[in-house]
Design a protein around this motif. Sequence first.
Motif, short mmCIF file in Angstrom:
data_model
loop_
_atom_site.label_atom_id
_atom_site.label_comp_id
_atom_site.label_asym_id
_atom_site.label_seq_id
_atom_site.Cartn_x
_atom_site.Cartn_y
_atom_site.Cartn_z
N ALA A 1 6.85 -3.82 9.03
CA ALA A 1 6.47 -4.88 8.09
C ALA A 1 7.08 -4.53 6.73
O ALA A 1 7.16 -3.36 6.36
CB ALA A 1 4.95 -4.95 7.98
N ARG A 2 7.53 -5.53 5.99
CA ARG A 2 8.11 -5.27 4.66
C ARG A 2 6.96 -4.87 3.72
O ARG A 2 5.95 -5.57 3.66
CB ARG A 2 8.78 -6.55 4.17
N PRO A 3 7.10 -3.77 2.99
CA PRO A 3 5.96 -3.32 2.15
C PRO A 3 5.66 -4.25 0.98
O PRO A 3 4.51 -4.41 0.60
CB PRO A 3 6.39 -1.93 1.67
N VAL A 4 6.72 -4.83 0.39
CA VAL A 4 6.56 -5.84 -0.68
C VAL A 4 7.64 -6.90 -0.43
O VAL A 4 8.65 -6.62 0.20
CB VAL A 4 6.72 -5.23 -2.10
N PRO B 1 4.27 -0.51 6.41
CA PRO B 1 5.25 -1.02 7.39
C PRO B 1 4.87 -0.70 8.83
O PRO B 1 5.22 -1.43 9.75
CB PRO B 1 6.54 -0.29 7.01
N PHE B 2 4.15 0.43 9.01
CA PHE B 2 3.75 0.86 10.36
C PHE B 2 2.26 1.22 10.33
O PHE B 2 1.74 1.65 9.30
CB PHE B 2 4.49 2.13 10.78
N ALA B 3 1.61 1.12 11.48
CA ALA B 3 0.26 1.67 11.60
C ALA B 3 0.35 3.20 11.49
O ALA B 3 1.42 3.78 11.70
CB ALA B 3 -0.33 1.29 12.94
N GLY B 4 -0.74 3.85 11.17
CA GLY B 4 -0.71 5.30 11.08
C GLY B 4 -1.97 5.86 10.48
O GLY B 4 -3.06 5.26 10.59
N ARG B 5 -1.81 7.02 9.85
CA ARG B 5 -2.94 7.70 9.22
C ARG B 5 -2.44 8.33 7.93
O ARG B 5 -1.34 8.90 7.90
CB ARG B 5 -3.48 8.78 10.17
N VAL B 6 -3.24 8.21 6.87
CA VAL B 6 -2.83 8.76 5.57
C VAL B 6 -2.89 10.28 5.62
O VAL B 6 -3.92 10.86 5.99
CB VAL B 6 -3.75 8.23 4.44
N LYS C 1 -3.71 0.14 9.47
CA LYS C 1 -3.14 -0.87 10.38
C LYS C 1 -1.78 -1.31 9.83
O LYS C 1 -1.57 -1.29 8.61
CB LYS C 1 -4.06 -2.10 10.45
N LYS C 2 -0.91 -1.73 10.72
CA LYS C 2 0.38 -2.27 10.27
C LYS C 2 0.12 -3.49 9.38
O LYS C 2 -0.64 -4.38 9.76
CB LYS C 2 1.22 -2.67 11.49
N GLY C 3 0.73 -3.50 8.20
CA GLY C 3 0.56 -4.63 7.28
C GLY C 3 -0.64 -4.51 6.36
O GLY C 3 -0.83 -5.35 5.47
N GLN C 4 -1.44 -3.47 6.53
CA GLN C 4 -2.62 -3.28 5.67
C GLN C 4 -2.20 -2.96 4.24
O GLN C 4 -1.25 -2.20 4.02
CB GLN C 4 -3.46 -2.12 6.23
N ALA D 1 15.90 3.38 5.46
CA ALA D 1 14.94 2.51 6.16
C ALA D 1 15.41 1.05 6.18
O ALA D 1 15.00 0.29 7.06
CB ALA D 1 13.58 2.59 5.47
N ALA D 2 16.25 0.66 5.22
CA ALA D 2 16.55 -0.76 5.03
C ALA D 2 17.01 -1.48 6.30
O ALA D 2 16.49 -2.56 6.61
CB ALA D 2 17.57 -0.92 3.90
#
Length: 312
Positions: A172-175, A213-218, A258-261, A290-291
């Motif tokens: 997902a695009r971050p901004v 951009p991706f689901a994950g964990r901080v 979550k992705k897009g959060q 990443a682009a």
Amino acid sequence: MTFVMRITLLSRRTCLFLWCVGCLWRVAPALASTSVTFPESWEVGQAFAVALSSHTPFESPSVTWMNRVISLDMEPGREGYVSYALLGSHVRDVKPGDYPLEFGFIQGDERFLVKCVVRLKAKKYPEEHLKVDDKMVTPPRSQLARIQKETRLAEAARKTMTEERLWTTPPARPVPGVFTSSYGFRRVYNGVAKGYHAGTDFRAAVGTPIRAPFAGRVVLVGKHYYSGGSVFIDSGNGVVSLFFHMDKIDVKEGDPIKKGQVIGKSGATGRVTGPHLHYGLSLAGQYVDAAPLFETSVTALLSTMKSEVVRP
Ligand SMILES: [Zn+2]
């Protein structure tokens, strides 16, 4: 537990299928069933995908790249089972040349090691001159210990390695903003060369919501000297996202994402020439561009690569 070891050597033009039982080596023909997909040649700094796929299940899949072992998930695929990894090479650290890539897995009572070679080609990245506050080029002595500590924390966070794949492509695009500075630019701050830009800058006014951009964990949150408000998110298999210069951070270490959060708001903190979001992508410890990933998917990347059958 003992396994029969099979070793497959895949070079750029040859496919040797060697297997070893105890000390006995033989050469056997390759037949269909389990295969690996990887690029024969790729550009330094650019991300690529690799896959291990099979009609029958396998265990302990891994890939070794740039001296790091990446444990993978096995998941249902189009024709059986598949493991994916995203890999790359940091333009600052890696010279063009041939580099080993190894897949490992267990199938039945056999442990397989598949040895491949990826030829990394040079890519020309431009130079960029930037004007920043002098203390961001030569930090005051009082800040040196702090900077060292932050560097250690950031290095550990971006090299996080967890097995579960939480990333999916395209990211997902971050901004929404356009790219204002690309990965790989040789950066010259106030006339002083300071290495390479290790991420992608997006245009973003202060206060723009930033999405993962991706689901994950901080894995790390901080207010760092150079990177300002910073968040690091681990998405599994060595895929770690970095967000720098943030104005506001809405997450804390350990939070599932979550992705897009929305994880916070963009800003102009740390070493900046103005408000923007710096997004960095580390793959098994290698900062990559990443682009291009925002415009593609793992399956599209893999379709451009070489597949080799490694097991009947
Ligand atoms: Zn940047």
